[in-house]
Write a protein that holds these residues in place. Structure first.
Motif, PDB file in Angstrom:
ATOM      1  N   ASP A 249       0.831  -1.196   0.000  1.00  0.00           N
ATOM      2  CA  ASP A 249       0.000   0.000   0.000  1.00  0.00           C
ATOM      3  C   ASP A 249       0.869   1.251   0.000  1.00  0.00           C
ATOM      4  OD1 ASP A 249      -2.460  -1.365  -0.014  1.00  0.00           O
ATOM      5  OD2 ASP A 249      -2.360  -1.649   2.160  1.00  0.00           O
ATOM      6  N   GLY A 250       1.964   1.175  -0.717  1.00  0.00           N
ATOM      7  CA  GLY A 250       2.909   2.285  -0.811  1.00  0.00           C
ATOM      8  C   GLY A 250       4.050   2.109   0.170  1.00  0.00           C
ATOM      9  N   ALA A 251       5.275   1.986  -0.356  1.00  0.00           N
ATOM     10  CA  ALA A 251       6.449   1.804   0.501  1.00  0.00           C
ATOM     11  C   ALA A 251       7.567   2.735   0.082  1.00  0.00           C
ATOM     12  CB  ALA A 251       6.947   0.359   0.422  1.00  0.00           C
ATOM     13  N   TYR A 252       8.301   3.234   1.050  1.00  0.00           N
ATOM     14  CA  TYR A 252       9.546   3.931   0.754  1.00  0.00           C
ATOM     15  C   TYR A 252      10.563   2.896   0.285  1.00  0.00           C
ATOM     16  CZ  TYR A 252       8.127   8.318   2.979  1.00  0.00           C
ATOM     17  OH  TYR A 252       7.494   9.496   3.285  1.00  0.00           O
ATOM     18  N   VAL A 253      11.435   3.323  -0.609  1.00  0.00           N
ATOM     19  CA  VAL A 253      12.534   2.468  -1.056  1.00  0.00           C
ATOM     20  C   VAL A 253      13.826   3.261  -0.901  1.00  0.00           C
ATOM     21  CG1 VAL A 253      13.544   1.146  -2.949  1.00  0.00           C
ATOM     22  CG2 VAL A 253      11.051   1.306  -2.734  1.00  0.00           C
ATOM     23  N   LEU A 254      14.784   2.686  -0.205  1.00  0.00           N
ATOM     24  CA  LEU A 254      16.082   3.328  -0.001  1.00  0.00           C
ATOM     25  C   LEU A 254      17.167   2.404  -0.534  1.00  0.00           C
ATOM     26  CD1 LEU A 254      17.866   5.582   1.245  1.00  0.00           C
ATOM     27  CD2 LEU A 254      17.819   4.265   3.393  1.00  0.00           C
ATOM     28  N   ALA A 255      17.956   2.922  -1.485  1.00  0.00           N
ATOM     29  CA  ALA A 255      19.036   2.134  -2.086  1.00  0.00           C
ATOM     30  C   ALA A 255      20.364   2.845  -1.845  1.00  0.00           C
ATOM     31  CB  ALA A 255      18.792   1.942  -3.578  1.00  0.00           C
ATOM     32  N   PRO A 256      21.014   2.585  -0.704  1.00  0.00           N
ATOM     33  CA  PRO A 256      22.322   3.207  -0.424  1.00  0.00           C
ATOM     34  C   PRO A 256      23.386   2.685  -1.397  1.00  0.00           C
ATOM     35  CG  PRO A 256      21.301   2.328   1.570  1.00  0.00           C
ATOM     36  CD  PRO A 256      20.547   1.767   0.410  1.00  0.00           C
ATOM     37  N   GLN A 257      24.395   3.510  -1.637  1.00  0.00           N
ATOM     38  CA  GLN A 257      25.495   3.121  -2.519  1.00  0.00           C
ATOM     39  C   GLN A 257      26.829   3.412  -1.840  1.00  0.00           C
ATOM     40  OE1 GLN A 257      26.470   5.610  -5.900  1.00  0.00           O
ATOM     41  NE2 GLN A 257      26.761   3.838  -7.229  1.00  0.00           N
ATOM     42  N   THR A 258      27.705   2.433  -1.866  1.00  0.00           N
ATOM     43  CA  THR A 258      29.053   2.619  -1.350  1.00  0.00           C
ATOM     44  C   THR A 258      29.983   3.048  -2.476  1.00  0.00           C
ATOM     45  OG1 THR A 258      31.005   1.430  -0.534  1.00  0.00           O
ATOM     46  CG2 THR A 258      29.357   0.130  -1.635  1.00  0.00           C
ATOM     47  N   PRO A 259      30.973   3.887  -2.188  1.00  0.00           N
ATOM     48  CA  PRO A 259      31.927   4.263  -3.234  1.00  0.00           C
ATOM     49  C   PRO A 259      32.835   3.102  -3.637  1.00  0.00           C
ATOM     50  CG  PRO A 259      32.604   5.174  -1.120  1.00  0.00           C
ATOM     51  CD  PRO A 259      31.233   4.590  -0.922  1.00  0.00           C
ATOM     52  N   GLY A 260      32.849   2.065  -2.826  1.00  0.00           N
ATOM     53  CA  GLY A 260      33.655   0.887  -3.122  1.00  0.00           C
ATOM     54  C   GLY A 260      32.819  -0.375  -3.108  1.00  0.00           C
ATOM     55  N   PHE A 261      33.141  -1.256  -2.150  1.00  0.00           N
ATOM     56  CA  PHE A 261      32.427  -2.528  -2.015  1.00  0.00           C
ATOM     57  C   PHE A 261      32.025  -2.710  -0.557  1.00  0.00           C
ATOM     58  CE2 PHE A 261      35.541  -2.825  -5.410  1.00  0.00           C
ATOM     59  CZ  PHE A 261      34.784  -3.293  -6.474  1.00  0.00           C
ATOM     60  N   TRP A 262      30.796  -3.141  -0.335  1.00  0.00           N
ATOM     61  CA  TRP A 262      30.335  -3.397   1.027  1.00  0.00           C
ATOM     62  C   TRP A 262      31.256  -4.389   1.732  1.00  0.00           C
ATOM     63  CZ3 TRP A 262      27.123   0.229   2.176  1.00  0.00           C
ATOM     64  CH2 TRP A 262      26.113   0.647   1.320  1.00  0.00           C
ATOM     65  N   MET A 263      31.896  -5.249   0.972  1.00  0.00           N
ATOM     66  CA  MET A 263      32.709  -6.325   1.548  1.00  0.00           C
ATOM     67  C   MET A 263      34.115  -5.885   1.954  1.00  0.00           C
ATOM     68  SD  MET A 263      31.517  -9.506  -0.904  1.00  0.00           S
ATOM     69  CE  MET A 263      32.453 -10.746   0.016  1.00  0.00           C
ATOM     70  N   GLU A 264      34.406  -4.590   1.823  1.00  0.00           N
ATOM     71  CA  GLU A 264      35.711  -4.098   2.267  1.00  0.00           C
ATOM     72  C   GLU A 264      35.742  -4.100   3.792  1.00  0.00           C
ATOM     73  OE1 GLU A 264      37.156  -0.474   0.288  1.00  0.00           O
ATOM     74  OE2 GLU A 264      35.555  -0.788  -1.180  1.00  0.00           O
ATOM     75  N   GLY A 265      36.456  -5.080   4.359  1.00  0.00           N
ATOM     76  CA  GLY A 265      36.509  -5.224   5.815  1.00  0.00           C
ATOM     77  C   GLY A 265      37.722  -4.539   6.416  1.00  0.00           C
ATOM     78  N   PHE A 266      37.841  -4.646   7.724  1.00  0.00           N
ATOM     79  CA  PHE A 266      38.951  -3.995   8.425  1.00  0.00           C
ATOM     80  C   PHE A 266      40.237  -4.796   8.343  1.00  0.00           C
ATOM     81  CE2 PHE A 266      35.179  -2.122  10.456  1.00  0.00           C
ATOM     82  CZ  PHE A 266      35.483  -0.769  10.300  1.00  0.00           C
ATOM     83  N   THR A 267      40.131  -6.083   8.071  1.00  0.00           N
ATOM     84  CA  THR A 267      41.337  -6.913   7.954  1.00  0.00           C
ATOM     85  C   THR A 267      41.475  -7.563   6.589  1.00  0.00           C
ATOM     86  OG1 THR A 267      40.210  -8.889   8.830  1.00  0.00           O
ATOM     87  CG2 THR A 267      41.274  -7.428  10.430  1.00  0.00           C
TER      88      THR A 267
END
Length: 441
Positions: A249-267
Motif C-alpha cells: 500500500d505504498g512503501a519507501y525504497v532506499l538504495a544506499p550506494q558505497t563508493p567501493g564494495f560493502w565487503m571491504e573489511g577492516f582486515t
C-alpha cells in the motif's frame, strides 16, 4: 493482325501512364516536399532483467504527420556506444532493428489522427549489447556506469502528408531521455565519520498513513558515486513499480550506494566486517527520522551478492531493528558466523534466495549451511528458495533449441525483482513480497 495490335496500343499506353502516375503520387515522387524544423530525438530507457536498456527513440519530425505515415521501414537507426571512463572510450557501433513504429505525441503516446513525433521501438535481448545503456568496466573500476549512446536516425522512405512529403531526414541531435522508474527516484549523499555514502530513494504518495521502508543493498558492480546505478545496474528500480508497491500500500525504497564494495573489511575483503557498516546504519536512522510517515516497525532489508553480505552483517548486528530480511546470493561465508550470532538471528524473519548454478557465491559454502543452522537453532520464520538455475520466465528470450534463455547462475536477484520467489506457507502459495509486507516488529 497488325491493325488489331495498333487498335490496343493507345489504350494500353494510357493505362500504363495512369498506373505510373498513381504510383508516383502514392510514393511522393510528385508530392510537394515540405520543409520541417530541425529534427531531433529523445531516448527511452527501461530496466530489464539484465540491466538498463534503450528500448525506444522518439523522433521529433518537425511537422505533424498522419498516424499511418510511419512504418518500420521509414527509418534506419544506427548507434555508437562509448564509455568515457576507458582509455579507448569507443565500445561498438551498429544498426538496431526497428520492430514497431508509430506516430505519437511528444511523450510517446500513440497519436489518434496526427502527431509531430515518431516512436521507433527497437529489438532488445539479454545478448544484444547494442541496446545496453550501461557498461561494466571489468578491467578497471569493476563498476557499471551509464554509457554515451550516439544515435543517427536516417530516413529511408518518404512520409506523405496532405501538405506534401517529408524526405531526407538525418536525425542526430539528442535532446534528452527518459529512464522509466529510475526517474521517479531522488538522490543524495550523507557523510558519517568521514565515510560518504550516496543513495537513491523513492517516496510513495502521501496517504496520511504509516508506510514501510524497503532497503536494498546493491551488488559489487553497482558501487561508485552515481546512486542511480544502484537501482539501474540491475532491476532494483522495480521496487517502485505499481505491482510491488501494491503489496505494501505504498512503501519507501532506499538504495544506499558505497563508493567501493560493502565487503571491504577492516582486515581483508569479505572478512565478516565492513568499514561502511556504521555509516550505513547512521544513514538508515537519519532517513527514517527525516520521513515521519515511515513505520519503524516495518523496516525491511535485502541485498544481492556483495549487498547480500552487508545484509547479513546488518541483521547479525542489529537483529531487533529490522522486521524482516531477504538476502540474495549472499556472500557472507557461513564459517564466519558464530553459533552465538545464529542464536541472535534466529527470531528474525529471513527469506534466503540463491541458485544451484551460482559459480560466484557457492550456495553450499554460504547460504545453505547458514539456513540449516538457523532451522536447527529453532527459527520459525526462516525460508530458503534454492533455484535450479536462473532462466528467463517472460517467454520472450530463448536459446537456439527453444529452451528458455539461461542467465548467469549468480543472478538469482532477477527472481526477487520480478516477485517470482514463492513458497507454501500455512498451506498457501505465498510470494516473497506478500510475505515481506506482512512482517512487523
Amino acid at each position: 493482325m497488325v491493325t488489331k495490335k495498333k487498335k490496343w496500343a493507345k489504350p494500353l499506353m494510357l493505362l500504363g501512364s495512369a498506373a505510373v502516375m498513381s504510383l508516383m503520387l502514392n510514393t511522393g515522387v510528385f508530392a510537394k516536399e515540405i520543409k520541417t524544423q530541425p529534427p531531433s530525438y529523445q531516448t527511452v530507457t527501461e530496466i530489464e532483467d539484465w540491466g538498463a536498456v534503450i528500448t525506444k527513440v522518439i523522433v521529433d519530425l518537425g511537422k505533424p504527420v498522419p498516424v499511418n505515415s510511419v512504418t518500420n521501414e521509414t527509418f534506419n537507426v544506427h548507434v555508437e556506444r562509448y564509455d568515457s571512463r576507458l582509455a579507448n572510450p569507443f565500445l561498438q557501433e551498429g544498426n538496431r532493428k526497428v520492430k514497431n513504429a508509430y506516430v505519437s505525441d511528444k511523450n510517446g503516446n500513440p497519436a489518434k489522427k496526427m502527431g509531430k513525433y515518431a516512436v521507433l521501438e527497437m529489438e532488445i535481448s539479454p545478448s544484444l549489447s547494442l541496446s545496453s545503456a550501461i557498461n561494466y568496466d571489468w578491467a578497471g573500476t569493476g563498476f557499471n556506469d551509464w554509457t554515451d549512446n550516439k544515435y543517427t536516425i536516417t530516413q529511408q522512405k518518404n512520409i506523405i502528408t496532405n501538405a506534401g512529403s517529408i524526405s531526407g531526414l538525418v536525425v542526430d541531435t539528442f535532446t534528452g531521455g527518459v529512464r522509466e522508474l529510475v526517474d521517479e527516484f531522488t538522490t543524495g549523499t550523507a557523510t558519517y565519520d568521514n565515510v560518504t555514502l550516496s543513495y537513491a530513494d523513492y517516496s510513495p504518495a502521501k496517504d496520511n498513513a504509516k508506510n514501510p521502508l524497503v532497503i536494498w543493498l546493491h551488488g559489487a558492480g553497482e558501487g561508485g558515486t552515481d546512486p542511480t546505478m544502484a537501482i539501474a545496474g540491475n532491476k532494483a528500480a522495480n521496487f517502485a513499480s505499481e505491482e510491488i508497491q501494491a503489496y505494501f500500500d505504498g512503501a519507501y525504497v532506499l538504495a544506499p550506494q558505497t563508493p567501493g564494495f560493502w565487503m571491504e573489511g577492516f582486515t581483508g575483503f569479505g572478512d565478516g566486517t565492513s568499514k561502511y557498516q556504521k555509516a550505513l546504519m547512521a544513514l538508515i536512522d537519519d532517513y527514517v527520522s527525516q520521513n515521519k510517515d515511515i513505520d519503524p516497525s516495518r523496516i525491511y532489508i535485502g541485498g544481492d551478492s556483495n549487498g547480500g553480505y552487508m545484509t547479513m552483517l546488518m541483521v547479525r548486528d542489529y537483529p531487533e531493528y529490522f522486521a524482516a530480511a531477504f538476502p540474495t546470493c549472499e556472500a557472507l561465508k557461513d564459517t564466519l558466523i558464530t553459533d552465538e550470532e545464529i542464536q541472535k538471528m534466529k527470531n528474525l524473519p529471513i527469506w534466503f534466495i540463491t541458485a544451484k548454478t551460482d559459480m560466484v557465491v557457492n550456495p553450499d559454502q554460504y547460504t545453505v549451511p547458514t539456513y540449516n543452522r538457523l532451522i536447527e537453532a529453532g527459527a520459525k520464520d526462516v525460508h530458503l528458495s534454492l533455484f535450479e538455475n536462473v532462466i528467463d520466465t517472460s517467454g520472450l528470450y530463448k536459446n537456439s533449441d527453444g529452451t528458455p534463455y539461461e542467465y548467469n547462475g549468480h543472478w538469482s536477484w532477477i527472481y526477487v525483482y520480478n516477485n517470482e520467489v514463492t513458497n507454501t506457507l500455512n498451506g498457501k502459495t505465498t510470494t516473497l513480497m506478500e510475505w515481506l509486507a506482512k512482517q512487523s516488529l
